[in-house]
Design a protein around this motif. Structure first.
Motif, PDB file in Angstrom:
ATOM      1  N   VAL A  11       0.861  -1.184   0.000  1.00 27.85           N
ATOM      2  CA  VAL A  11       0.000   0.000   0.000  1.00 27.85           C
ATOM      3  C   VAL A  11       0.896   1.233   0.000  1.00 27.85           C
ATOM      4  O   VAL A  11       1.810   1.340   0.820  1.00 27.85           O
ATOM      5  N   ARG A  12       0.629   2.150  -0.913  1.00 30.74           N
ATOM      6  CA  ARG A  12       1.400   3.399  -0.979  1.00 30.74           C
ATOM      7  C   ARG A  12       0.430   4.564  -1.065  1.00 30.74           C
ATOM      8  O   ARG A  12      -0.449   4.603  -1.923  1.00 30.74           O
ATOM      9  N   LYS A  13       0.596   5.523  -0.159  1.00 31.92           N
ATOM     10  CA  LYS A  13      -0.306   6.668  -0.110  1.00 31.92           C
ATOM     11  C   LYS A  13       0.329   7.764   0.733  1.00 31.92           C
ATOM     12  O   LYS A  13       0.998   7.486   1.728  1.00 31.92           O
ATOM     13  N   ALA A  14       0.135   9.013   0.342  1.00 33.67           N
ATOM     14  CA  ALA A  14       0.596  10.132   1.167  1.00 33.67           C
ATOM     15  C   ALA A  14      -0.182  10.158   2.475  1.00 33.67           C
ATOM     16  O   ALA A  14      -1.415  10.075   2.479  1.00 33.67           O
ATOM     17  N   GLY A  15       0.532  10.224   3.600  1.00 28.63           N
ATOM     18  CA  GLY A  15      -0.115  10.237   4.903  1.00 28.63           C
ATOM     19  C   GLY A  15      -0.555   8.874   5.397  1.00 28.63           C
ATOM     20  O   GLY A  15      -1.303   8.770   6.379  1.00 28.63           O
ATOM     21  N   LEU A  16      -0.079   7.816   4.759  1.00 27.10           N
ATOM     22  CA  LEU A  16      -0.527   6.460   5.080  1.00 27.10           C
ATOM     23  C   LEU A  16      -0.230   6.050   6.523  1.00 27.10           C
ATOM     24  O   LEU A  16      -0.962   5.255   7.107  1.00 27.10           O
ATOM     25  N   LEU A  17       0.821   6.584   7.107  1.00 26.86           N
ATOM     26  CA  LEU A  17       1.209   6.152   8.446  1.00 26.86           C
ATOM     27  C   LEU A  17       0.083   6.332   9.459  1.00 26.86           C
ATOM     28  O   LEU A  17      -0.076   5.533  10.382  1.00 26.86           O
ATOM     29  N   SER A  18      -0.723   7.369   9.284  1.00 27.86           N
ATOM     30  CA  SER A  18      -1.823   7.615  10.223  1.00 27.86           C
ATOM     31  C   SER A  18      -2.918   6.558  10.100  1.00 27.86           C
ATOM     32  O   SER A  18      -3.798   6.465  10.964  1.00 27.86           O
ATOM     33  N   SER A 141      21.260 -14.259   1.744  1.00 25.86           N
ATOM     34  CA  SER A 141      20.665 -15.290   2.589  1.00 25.86           C
ATOM     35  C   SER A 141      19.221 -15.558   2.187  1.00 25.86           C
ATOM     36  O   SER A 141      18.419 -14.632   2.030  1.00 25.86           O
ATOM     37  N   ARG A 142      18.892 -16.848   2.045  1.00 23.30           N
ATOM     38  CA  ARG A 142      17.506 -17.254   1.791  1.00 23.30           C
ATOM     39  C   ARG A 142      16.763 -17.531   3.093  1.00 23.30           C
ATOM     40  O   ARG A 142      15.566 -17.820   3.073  1.00 23.30           O
ATOM     41  N   ASP A 143      17.461 -17.467   4.227  1.00 23.56           N
ATOM     42  CA  ASP A 143      16.805 -17.617   5.526  1.00 23.56           C
ATOM     43  C   ASP A 143      16.209 -16.272   5.909  1.00 23.56           C
ATOM     44  O   ASP A 143      16.646 -15.581   6.825  1.00 23.56           O
ATOM     45  N   SER A 144      15.188 -15.907   5.181  1.00 22.11           N
ATOM     46  CA  SER A 144      14.578 -14.593   5.263  1.00 22.11           C
ATOM     47  C   SER A 144      13.147 -14.721   4.776  1.00 22.11           C
ATOM     48  O   SER A 144      12.783 -15.743   4.170  1.00 22.11           O
ATOM     49  N   LYS A 145      12.331 -13.732   5.035  1.00 19.96           N
ATOM     50  CA  LYS A 145      10.947 -13.826   4.571  1.00 19.96           C
ATOM     51  C   LYS A 145      10.497 -12.529   3.915  1.00 19.96           C
ATOM     52  O   LYS A 145      10.971 -11.437   4.267  1.00 19.96           O
ATOM     53  N   ALA A 146       9.583 -12.662   2.980  1.00 17.78           N
ATOM     54  CA  ALA A 146       8.943 -11.486   2.401  1.00 17.78           C
ATOM     55  C   ALA A 146       7.890 -10.986   3.388  1.00 17.78           C
ATOM     56  O   ALA A 146       7.194 -11.785   4.018  1.00 17.78           O
ATOM     57  N   PRO A 147       7.763  -9.676   3.558  1.00 17.98           N
ATOM     58  CA  PRO A 147       6.756  -9.151   4.491  1.00 17.98           C
ATOM     59  C   PRO A 147       5.337  -9.512   4.059  1.00 17.98           C
ATOM     60  O   PRO A 147       5.032  -9.612   2.865  1.00 17.98           O
ATOM     61  N   GLU A 148       4.484  -9.704   5.045  1.00 19.51           N
ATOM     62  CA  GLU A 148       3.063  -9.870   4.751  1.00 19.51           C
ATOM     63  C   GLU A 148       2.461  -8.568   4.262  1.00 19.51           C
ATOM     64  O   GLU A 148       1.478  -8.564   3.501  1.00 19.51           O
ATOM     65  N   LEU A 149       3.053  -7.458   4.666  1.00 19.41           N
ATOM     66  CA  LEU A 149       2.479  -6.142   4.356  1.00 19.41           C
ATOM     67  C   LEU A 149       3.589  -5.109   4.234  1.00 19.41           C
ATOM     68  O   LEU A 149       4.496  -5.064   5.066  1.00 19.41           O
ATOM     69  N   VAL A 150       3.540  -4.304   3.169  1.00 19.89           N
ATOM     70  CA  VAL A 150       4.463  -3.181   2.998  1.00 19.89           C
ATOM     71  C   VAL A 150       3.635  -1.900   2.969  1.00 19.89           C
ATOM     72  O   VAL A 150       2.705  -1.774   2.161  1.00 19.89           O
ATOM     73  N   LEU A 151       3.968  -0.966   3.852  1.00 20.76           N
ATOM     74  CA  LEU A 151       3.264   0.310   3.922  1.00 20.76           C
ATOM     75  C   LEU A 151       4.229   1.431   3.555  1.00 20.76           C
ATOM     76  O   LEU A 151       5.245   1.629   4.233  1.00 20.76           O
ATOM     77  N   VAL A 152       3.925   2.146   2.486  1.00 17.36           N
ATOM     78  CA  VAL A 152       4.792   3.221   1.997  1.00 17.36           C
ATOM     79  C   VAL A 152       4.047   4.546   2.102  1.00 17.36           C
ATOM     80  O   VAL A 152       3.070   4.774   1.387  1.00 17.36           O
ATOM     81  N   ASP A 153       4.513   5.391   3.004  1.00 14.85           N
ATOM     82  CA  ASP A 153       3.941   6.732   3.136  1.00 14.85           C
ATOM     83  C   ASP A 153       4.733   7.662   2.223  1.00 14.85           C
ATOM     84  O   ASP A 153       5.901   7.960   2.476  1.00 14.85           O
ATOM     85  N   SER A 154       4.105   8.114   1.149  1.00 12.01           N
ATOM     86  CA  SER A 154       4.789   8.946   0.155  1.00 12.01           C
ATOM     87  C   SER A 154       5.388  10.198   0.765  1.00 12.01           C
ATOM     88  O   SER A 154       6.444  10.668   0.338  1.00 12.01           O
ATOM     89  N   ASN A 155       4.722  10.759   1.777  1.00 10.41           N
ATOM     90  CA  ASN A 155       5.242  11.977   2.398  1.00 10.41           C
ATOM     91  C   ASN A 155       6.552  11.731   3.129  1.00 10.41           C
ATOM     92  O   ASN A 155       7.453  12.579   3.110  1.00 10.41           O
ATOM     93  N   ILE A 156       6.663  10.581   3.772  1.00 14.57           N
ATOM     94  CA  ILE A 156       7.910  10.243   4.464  1.00 14.57           C
ATOM     95  C   ILE A 156       9.041  10.089   3.450  1.00 14.57           C
ATOM     96  O   ILE A 156      10.140  10.621   3.642  1.00 14.57           O
ATOM     97  N   ILE A 157       8.775   9.383   2.361  1.00 20.05           N
ATOM     98  CA  ILE A 157       9.798   9.193   1.319  1.00 20.05           C
ATOM     99  C   ILE A 157      10.169  10.534   0.706  1.00 20.05           C
ATOM    100  O   ILE A 157      11.346  10.827   0.472  1.00 20.05           O
TER     101      ILE A 157
END
Length: 365
Positions: A11-18, A141-157
């Motif tokens: 999910v990517r959106k400006a202000g998403l963190l809130s 390393s393959r002893d790692s996992k893909a996140p269940e959820l990625v949250l991208v707040d455009s304003n933070i970036i």
């Protein structure tokens, strides 16, 4: 066939963190935040409020440890083993997220990634890049996992230093140059052919929108070009290796990056910046014409990527250091994806040629 193409949800959106709690609540009622010190400072206040509004408690907040190293992963796993919680939240750049991905794999907990910069595709891949505590590359390393959820707040970036976005462009450029090279070694199938098609589209997006995105970051003005490049760097780039797997992940550009990390001088240069120089050396290794190399460098000049060793802090290498670079680089597993055998002398020659041509353009020749 087993494939992990990326995160379950992005999910990517400006202000998403809130609004983060709305998405995280399906994963549990208690959470632990792990990340960089600056990143946690940026996200923790609003994240805690958003979680609380959804009945979620942020029980602890830890620094990840500066490098995605085995010792720091072990330290996190030890800390987490004494805690009761439902979900891990990783905040920061690639090394922070990779560290938590490795820890999440070990403790077998759901993972949410909140990248605070758009410098790599770490948030969208199931691998972790491991380094020594001093910052020298060790392994993928393959002893790692893909996140269940990625949250991208455009304003933070948007409000992060522009240099991170530029580095992200460099890292993402490598998807095209490395994939079109590594795919020559494998039997074509629907997965790796999809990967190369995505890589080609990524390359065109970077050429068309990279400069505008950098300008948006410099002026801190949110634009569609900026958000497209953020999505390209964090998500779409990761899907190339997600679909292609080891067939389409990396090649000489990343191997040269890893080789260069043996020199402490480059540790202040970001991953994608060094990878960008690695692309130039890979092209030299492939025997491309000087004019083709110069056209790539001109794009680097547009967006602000380095294209000489000096720009990355390396003013001079001794003969022994050149040999060390060549010998180290050919041992990196990425190099095995090249469609021909690469020797240490070929690495030395390619890096030298790329640096020479880069310096010619730097001097305006």
């Amino acid at each position: 066939m087993k494939v992990t193409t990326g995160p379950a949800q992005y999910v990517r959106k400006a202000g998403l963190l809130s609004e983060a709690g709305l998405f995280i609540k399906k994963l549990g009622k208690t959470a632990v935040l792990i990340g960089g010190n600056t990143s946690r400072e940026i996200v923790e206040g609003n994240l805690r409020k958003s979680l609380s509004a959804q009945g979620i408690t942020l029980t602890h907040s830890f620094w990840y440890g500066d490098e995605s190293s085995i010792s720091h992963i072990n330290s996190l796993v030890e800390k987490l083993s004494s805690l009761s919680y439902d979900v891990l939240i990783a905040a920061g750049g690639g090394k922070a997220i990779d560290t938590v991905k490795a820890a999440a794999y070990r403790v077998n907990k759901p993972l949410v990634a909140i990248p605070t910069i758009a410098a790599t595709c770490a948030a969208a891949t199931p691998i972790s890049i491991l380094y020594s505590d001093e910052g020298e590359f060790i392994e993928i390393s393959r002893d790692s996992k893909a996140p269940e959820l990625v949250l991208v707040d455009s304003n933070i970036i948007l409000h992060s230093p522009v240099r991170y976005l530029i580095a992200g462009i460099g890292d993402t450029l490598a998807k095209w140059f490395e994939t079109k090279c590594s795919i020559k070694k494998v039997e074509p199938n629907v997965m790796n052919q999809t990967a190369i098609a995505i890589a080609g589209q990524l390359y065109q997006t970077l050429l068309q929108k990279g400069k505008a995105a950098v300008t948006s970051s410099e002026t801190q003005r949110l634009t569609s070009e900026f958000e497209d490049i953020v999505d390209a760097v964090i998500l779409v780039s990761g899907s190339v290796s997600g679909y292609g797997g080891d067939d389409c992940r990396t090649a000489a550009a990343h191997a040269i990056y890893s080789g260069l990390t043996i020199f402490p001088e480059v540790h202040q240069t970001y991953h994608g910046e060094i990878v960008a120089f690695g692309i130039l050396a890979q092209l030299c290794m492939e025997g491309v014409a000087d004019e083709k190399l110069k056209s790539v460098i001109r794009y680097y000049q547009e967006v602000g990527l380095p294209y000489t060793l000096k720009q990355m802090g390396i003013n001079k290498l001794t003969d022994d250091q050149w040999k060390q670079l060549g010998n180290m680089t050919v041992t990196i597993e990425d190099m095995a994806n090249m469609p021909f055998e690469v020797t240490p002398d070929m690495v030395i020659s390619a890096v030298s040629q790329a640096d020479r041509i880069g310096n010619e353009l730097l001097l305006g020749k």
